[in-house]
Design a protein around this motif. Structure first.
Motif, mmCIF file in Angstrom:
data_model
loop_
_atom_site.group_PDB
_atom_site.id
_atom_site.type_symbol
_atom_site.label_atom_id
_atom_site.label_comp_id
_atom_site.label_asym_id
_atom_site.label_seq_id
_atom_site.Cartn_x
_atom_site.Cartn_y
_atom_site.Cartn_z
ATOM 1 N N THR A 10 0.860 -1.185 0.000
ATOM 2 C CA THR A 10 0.000 0.000 0.000
ATOM 3 C C THR A 10 0.896 1.234 0.000
ATOM 4 O O THR A 10 1.925 1.261 0.665
ATOM 5 N N SER A 11 0.479 2.250 -0.751
ATOM 6 C CA SER A 11 1.240 3.501 -0.826
ATOM 7 C C SER A 11 1.612 3.985 0.576
ATOM 8 O O SER A 11 0.787 3.961 1.496
ATOM 9 N N ILE A 12 2.858 4.427 0.726
ATOM 10 C CA ILE A 12 3.329 4.913 2.030
ATOM 11 C C ILE A 12 2.487 6.091 2.521
ATOM 12 O O ILE A 12 2.298 6.280 3.716
ATOM 13 N N PHE A 13 1.917 6.866 1.567
ATOM 14 C CA PHE A 13 1.104 8.028 1.977
ATOM 15 C C PHE A 13 -0.189 7.551 2.636
ATOM 16 O O PHE A 13 -0.597 8.068 3.683
ATOM 17 N N ALA A 14 -0.836 6.563 2.010
ATOM 18 C CA ALA A 14 -2.075 6.015 2.581
ATOM 19 C C ALA A 14 -1.760 5.304 3.891
ATOM 20 O O ALA A 14 -2.490 5.443 4.888
ATOM 21 N N ALA A 15 -0.663 4.535 3.902
ATOM 22 C CA ALA A 15 -0.322 3.764 5.103
ATOM 23 C C ALA A 15 -0.081 4.702 6.290
ATOM 24 O O ALA A 15 -0.597 4.473 7.401
ATOM 25 N N MET A 16 0.678 5.775 6.079
ATOM 26 C CA MET A 16 0.988 6.671 7.199
ATOM 27 C C MET A 16 -0.244 7.475 7.627
ATOM 28 O O MET A 16 -0.429 7.732 8.812
ATOM 29 N N SER A 17 -1.083 7.873 6.660
ATOM 30 C CA SER A 17 -2.288 8.626 7.047
ATOM 31 C C SER A 17 -3.236 7.735 7.856
ATOM 32 O O SER A 17 -3.875 8.195 8.807
ATOM 33 N N THR A 18 -3.318 6.445 7.487
ATOM 34 C CA THR A 18 -4.157 5.516 8.252
ATOM 35 C C THR A 18 -3.630 5.383 9.682
ATOM 36 O O THR A 18 -4.386 5.448 10.655
#
Ligand code: PMP
Ligand code: GLN
Length: 384
Positions: A10-18
């Protein structure tokens, strides 16, 4: 099932925002402003939603937006573009996908600069392209003649070039652009220039588009995005500017990816692009002030930061800040234990990653910056 996508993380951006939401953390990770947007541009969209068409827009984009993009680039970047050279897309991401699918044939070599934005490589591989990487490294992230000479070959078809650069926050200089343009011309390669951050540049800089260098107009596909220009990252209105021999096949890919983009948002972006120069200068000054605020707080707290010349981002050098953890471990610890999210740089490398740098987003309200900086300083005190 295609293993390329089945096995892609999963994109690091989505992973960190989650993770940020899960832990109630201050989100200095994914790049989006938290302080609003130009009300008049949003008002124009609202008006168009209520009073204009809500049916399919023309496949190539609203004529008024194509015209506005051409006029905007003439005024801001001295590019001579015809509205017919503009194709409107659903964000820069769709523009990049359409360009890669249309331009890359199986076996074509595609040059990519690492650290690289996450959307490029999977699409290059899916199109059958053979990636070749030019590795940029901190602290200066410079493009050198030797690196270009080693990467270009007679099979180089496409060069994907992001400037201003996410995540390093560099704006590449005239020397580097000159070297790259000369190499593209020498090897008869096409440049796909991701210039979505073109207006987010600081300290008196302006973006010199690669298309404006000698021999480049006829071989450059320029990608832009309203998300970054107007702090409207959720709108996903982007565009491609390219000469007809490149634009036509790309528009054929676009017609099967998204076909068209919401007409009301297009109308508002067309209106916004026509605003006066001071609008864009004020926006730059606002972001530069946020950058300076975050940098001052973190520097006072013992962090060592790299220069941030453009984009919403600034990079932190962990070892120089006295932190021995690698980037991914540090980001994982701080979001869970100190409630602040950042982005590690190693996922931006396909090979030989730099693991000592994290990226912070400063496009935030003063109170978000203060809270994020306090949490980072507390993390450093505990982990350094
Ligand atoms: N390219 C780069 C370098 C980006 O940073 C981003 C998003 N921040 C995009 C492309 C995607 O833009 P869009 O949201 O318009 O798809
Ligand atoms: N471009 C944004 C960033 O770099 C994120 C875009 C996304 O989440 N896909 O943070």
């Amino acid at each position: 099932m295609n293993p390329l996508f089945a096995n892609t993380p999963t994109s690091i951006f989505a992973a960190m925002s989650t993770l940020a939401v899960e832990h109630g953390a201050v989100n200095l990770g994914q790049g989006f402003p938290d302080f609003g947007w130009p009300d008049d541009v949003v008002g124009r969209a609202a008006d168009a939603l209520l009073h204009e068409s809500n049916q399919y827009a023309p496949m190539l984009g609203l004529p008024m937006l194509r015209e506005a993009v051409a006029t905007h680039y003439r005024a801001h970047q001295r590019l001579e573009i015809a509205p017919a050279d503009v194709t409107v897309t659903s964000g820069a991401t769709e523009a990049l996908a359409a360009a890669i699918l249309a331009l890359v044939e199986p076996g074509d070599e595609v040059l990519l600069f690492q650290p690289l934005y996450d959307a490029y490589l999977p699409m290059v591989l899916r199109a059958g392209g053979v990636p070749r990487f030019i590795r940029l490294a901190p602290p200066d992230w410079r493009i050198t003649e030797a690196a270009l000479a080693a990467a270009f070959t007679p099979r180089t078809r496409l060069v994907i070039f992001n400037n201003p650069h996410n995540p390093s926050a560099r704006v590449f200089d005239e020397t580097e652009l000159g070297l790259l343009a000369a190499a593209c011309v020498r090897h008869d390669a096409v440049a796909l220039t991701d210039e979505v951050w073109e207006h987010v540049v600081f300290d008196g800089r302006t973006l010199r588009p690669l298309a404006s260098l000698p021999g480049m107009a006829e071989r450059t596909v320029k990608v832009g995005s309203a998300g970054k220009i107007f702090s409207l990252t959720g709108w996903k209105v982007g565009w491609i500017v390219a000469p007809p021999d490149l634009a036509v096949p790309i528009s054929k890919a676009h017609q099967f990816l998204a076909y068209a983009t919401p007409p009301n948002l297009q109308a508002a972006v067309g209106y916004g692009l026509g605003k006066d120069m001071t609008t864009f200068e004020t926006m730059r000054r606002t972001f530069a002030a946020s950058r300076d605020d975050l940098v001052a707080r973190l520097t006072a707290g013992g962090f060592s930061l790299l220069p941030a010349e453009g984009t919403y981002f600034v990079c932190v050098d962990l070892p120089a800040s006295g932190i021995a953890l690698d980037d991914a471990s540090f980001c994982d610890r701080i979001v869970r234990d100190f409630r602040v999210a950042a982005i590690p740089l190693s996922p931006f490398y396909a090979e030989d990653p730099v693991t000592s740098i994290i990226r912070l987003c400063f496009a935030k309200k003063p109170e978000t910056i203060a809270a994020g900086a306090d949490a980072l300083i507390a993390a450093r005190a505990a982990l350094a």
